[in-house]
Design an enzyme around this catalytic site. Structure first.
Site, mmCIF file in Angstrom:
data_model
loop_
_atom_site.group_PDB
_atom_site.id
_atom_site.type_symbol
_atom_site.label_atom_id
_atom_site.label_comp_id
_atom_site.label_asym_id
_atom_site.label_seq_id
_atom_site.Cartn_x
_atom_site.Cartn_y
_atom_site.Cartn_z
ATOM 1 N N LYS A 47 -17.229 -19.146 -37.876
ATOM 2 C CA LYS A 47 -18.253 -19.713 -37.909
ATOM 3 C C LYS A 47 -19.075 -20.652 -38.262
ATOM 4 O O LYS A 47 -20.561 -20.625 -38.159
ATOM 5 C CB LYS A 47 -18.781 -18.798 -36.661
ATOM 6 C CG LYS A 47 -18.349 -17.640 -36.099
ATOM 7 C CD LYS A 47 -16.712 -18.054 -35.626
ATOM 8 C CE LYS A 47 -16.651 -18.661 -34.406
ATOM 9 N NZ LYS A 47 -15.130 -18.819 -33.606
ATOM 10 N N ARG B 282 -23.527 -22.972 -43.049
ATOM 11 C CA ARG B 282 -24.285 -23.188 -41.385
ATOM 12 C C ARG B 282 -25.818 -22.902 -41.131
ATOM 13 O O ARG B 282 -25.930 -21.828 -42.249
ATOM 14 C CB ARG B 282 -23.208 -23.227 -39.780
ATOM 15 C CG ARG B 282 -23.854 -23.092 -38.702
ATOM 16 C CD ARG B 282 -23.320 -22.587 -38.236
ATOM 17 N NE ARG B 282 -23.370 -23.989 -35.834
ATOM 18 C CZ ARG B 282 -22.446 -23.356 -35.547
ATOM 19 N NH1 ARG B 282 -21.844 -22.548 -35.183
ATOM 20 N NH2 ARG B 282 -23.834 -23.623 -34.443
ATOM 21 N N ARG C 139 -17.188 -23.202 -28.086
ATOM 22 C CA ARG C 139 -18.017 -22.644 -27.363
ATOM 23 C C ARG C 139 -19.397 -24.151 -27.322
ATOM 24 O O ARG C 139 -19.458 -25.019 -26.124
ATOM 25 C CB ARG C 139 -18.896 -21.661 -27.847
ATOM 26 C CG ARG C 139 -20.261 -21.001 -27.082
ATOM 27 C CD ARG C 139 -20.597 -20.323 -27.764
ATOM 28 N NE ARG C 139 -21.776 -20.185 -29.257
ATOM 29 C CZ ARG C 139 -22.783 -21.015 -28.675
ATOM 30 N NH1 ARG C 139 -23.061 -20.074 -27.878
ATOM 31 N NH2 ARG C 139 -23.462 -20.900 -29.993
ATOM 32 N N HIS D 109 -11.570 -17.853 -45.504
ATOM 33 C CA HIS D 109 -12.827 -17.489 -45.831
ATOM 34 C C HIS D 109 -12.989 -16.301 -46.384
ATOM 35 O O HIS D 109 -14.348 -16.442 -46.975
ATOM 36 C CB HIS D 109 -12.627 -16.719 -44.160
ATOM 37 C CG HIS D 109 -12.735 -17.319 -42.713
ATOM 38 N ND1 HIS D 109 -13.079 -18.298 -42.502
ATOM 39 C CD2 HIS D 109 -12.111 -16.757 -42.236
ATOM 40 C CE1 HIS D 109 -13.364 -19.083 -41.487
ATOM 41 N NE2 HIS D 109 -12.238 -17.514 -41.038
HETATM 42 N N1 LIG Z 1 -15.944 -30.990 -33.987
HETATM 43 C C1 LIG Z 1 -16.767 -30.350 -33.807
HETATM 44 N N2 LIG Z 1 -18.066 -30.470 -33.360
HETATM 45 C C2 LIG Z 1 -19.048 -29.529 -34.212
HETATM 46 N N3 LIG Z 1 -18.938 -28.475 -33.648
HETATM 47 C C3 LIG Z 1 -17.929 -27.656 -33.539
HETATM 48 C C4 LIG Z 1 -16.739 -29.023 -33.407
HETATM 49 N N4 LIG Z 1 -15.609 -28.041 -33.367
HETATM 50 C C5 LIG Z 1 -15.883 -26.531 -33.311
HETATM 51 N N5 LIG Z 1 -17.171 -26.300 -33.353
HETATM 52 C C6 LIG Z 1 -17.783 -25.461 -33.131
HETATM 53 O O1 LIG Z 1 -18.517 -24.921 -34.841
HETATM 54 C C7 LIG Z 1 -18.466 -23.809 -34.075
HETATM 55 C C8 LIG Z 1 -17.144 -22.401 -34.919
HETATM 56 O O2 LIG Z 1 -16.896 -22.326 -36.251
HETATM 57 P P1 LIG Z 1 -15.577 -22.350 -36.687
HETATM 58 O O3 LIG Z 1 -14.773 -23.353 -36.750
HETATM 59 O O4 LIG Z 1 -15.721 -22.218 -38.064
HETATM 60 O O5 LIG Z 1 -15.272 -21.157 -36.139
HETATM 61 S S1 LIG Z 1 -13.737 -20.545 -37.470
HETATM 62 O O6 LIG Z 1 -14.832 -19.386 -38.475
HETATM 63 O O7 LIG Z 1 -12.757 -20.500 -37.687
HETATM 64 O O8 LIG Z 1 -13.158 -19.782 -35.715
HETATM 65 C C9 LIG Z 1 -18.400 -22.778 -32.761
HETATM 66 O O9 LIG Z 1 -20.380 -22.931 -32.669
HETATM 67 P P2 LIG Z 1 -20.979 -22.611 -31.717
HETATM 68 O O10 LIG Z 1 -20.499 -23.723 -30.493
HETATM 69 O O11 LIG Z 1 -22.273 -22.857 -32.083
HETATM 70 O O12 LIG Z 1 -20.718 -21.392 -31.709
HETATM 71 C C10 LIG Z 1 -18.104 -24.246 -32.307
HETATM 72 O O13 LIG Z 1 -17.976 -24.851 -30.959
#
Ligand SMILES: Nc1ncnc2c1ncn2[C@@H]1O[C@H](COP(=O)(O)OS(=O)(=O)O)[C@@H](OP(=O)(O)O)[C@H]1O
Length: 314
Positions: free
Chosen positions: A62, A147, A279, A125
């Site tokens: 995340k 993050r 999300r 991870h």
């Molecule tokens: N393209 C793009 N740009 C910006 N942010 C993005 C993008 N794609 C995914 N997200 C947001 O990243 C959060 C998910 O983290 P991860 O991708 O590391 O999740 S995972 O570990 O792969 O399951 C999750 O953050 P939150 O929205 O705060 O929950 C996602 O919404």
């Protein structure tokens, strides 16, 4: 301020001693590892054979994994695909850039991934100390993205609550586990420090990125990423807007609206839909969930754990 939606209110200035622990986490080699992977880690460490042009995306869950996978895939494959025919249009980034299949090495230590076209892009991870020996001794490139820890907790809480057949902690449980370093792949500070220290020691092999900086100046950070990977944008590409096109394509707003990411089934049995990887994609959303006392408490823990390292979180 009381959290608007969450339950981390003023009482969180002191530890909650009855907060639940995740029963599916095992303490292993100094980290909190999902129990199902523990017996596969040593075989992976011994047997995975890195090659010099491998690219490894390393994250704590995340923190921006999905985004970074899309960016790296797009940068590396930009001479192979245009943005209208890239597989990202119909394939989730987690399928195109898979996690290391840790169990592979348990079942078949001599698994040979040498037929995957170069550069191979993997993700993990796992914390730095837990990586395979061959990764540490090769010249391959590792990109780490971290993050803001409060946004990380909120994002994780939403995610696990959308999964199936998993332990579903409350937000307060997630916060308490995080403060104790018992969340999946935690402690957060040791996870980040492992990659931070290596990025200082071996800057041409380990790049340390932050979600917030990528959000704030996606173009500059994407250029930095491309240079680090050995795929720098040419002056011509910069002139024709290639960097901006990749940035826009990989943006939250674009990826989340692709049919595959709205309705597609996610890889693995426990994530019902790719939608769960997208999300809100915002920076600082945590203020709607944590009161100042909770923020102060975890900030103090982080200050102490990171002290002297040069690594800070706002
Ligand atoms: N393209 C793009 N740009 C910006 N942010 C993005 C993008 N794609 C995914 N997200 C947001 O990243 C959060 C998910 O983290 P991860 O991708 O590391 O999740 S995972 O570990 O792969 O399951 C999750 O953050 P939150 O929205 O705060 O929950 C996602 O919404």
């Amino acid at each position: 301020m009381e959290g608007k939606e969450g339950n981390i209110g003023s009482s969180s200035s002191t530890p909650n001693l009855i907060a639940k622990s995740n029963p599916n986490i095992t303490q292993f080699q100094g980290f909190s590892i999902p129990s199902q992977y523990v017996s596969a880690i040593i075989p992976f460490q011994k047997h995975f054979q890195a090659i010099d042009d491998d690219i490894i995306i390393a994250t704590k869950p995340k923190s921006g994994t999905t985004w970074l996978k899309a960016l790296v895939f797009s940068i590396v494959n930009r001479h192979r695909y245009t943005l209208s025919n890239t597989p990202l249009n119909f394939t989730n980034p987690h399928v195109l850039v898979p996690y290391f299949d840790l169990n592979l090495y348990k079942e078949n230590p001599n698994s040979d991934l040498s037929t995957i076209p170069s550069p191979r892009i993997f993700s993990t991870h796992l914390p730095y100390p837990m990586l395979a020996d061959s990764i540490k001794h090769s010249n391959c490139r590792i990109i780490y993205i971290t993050r803001n820890p409060f946004d990380n907790i909120v994002s994780y809480w939403h995610f696990v609550n959308g999964m199936t057949n998993v332990f579903k902690p409350s937000l307060e449980d997630c916060f308490e586990m995080f403060c104790r370093g018992e969340e999946a792949y935690g402690p957060f500070w040791d996870h980040a420090l492992g990659y931070w220290n290596m990025s200082l020691e071996k800057p041409s092999n380990v790049l340390f990125l932050r979600y917030e900086e990528l959000k704030e100046d996606s173009v500059a950070q994407t250029k930095r990423l491309a240079e680090f990977l050995g795929f720098p944008f040419s002056t011509e590409e910069e002139k024709t807007g290639m960097v901006n096109q990749i940035v826009d394509f990989c943006s939250f707003d674009n990826l989340k609206d692709l049919e595959v990411n709205k309705t597609g089934k996610a890889p693995g049995p426990r994530v019902p839909s790719n939608k769960l990887f997208f999300r809100s994609g915002k920076v600082g959303d945590y203020v709607n969930y944590f009161c100042p006392a909770a923020v102060e408490r975890l900030s103090n823990i982080l200050k102490e754990k990171l002290s002297g390292s040069g690594l800070t979180f706002k």
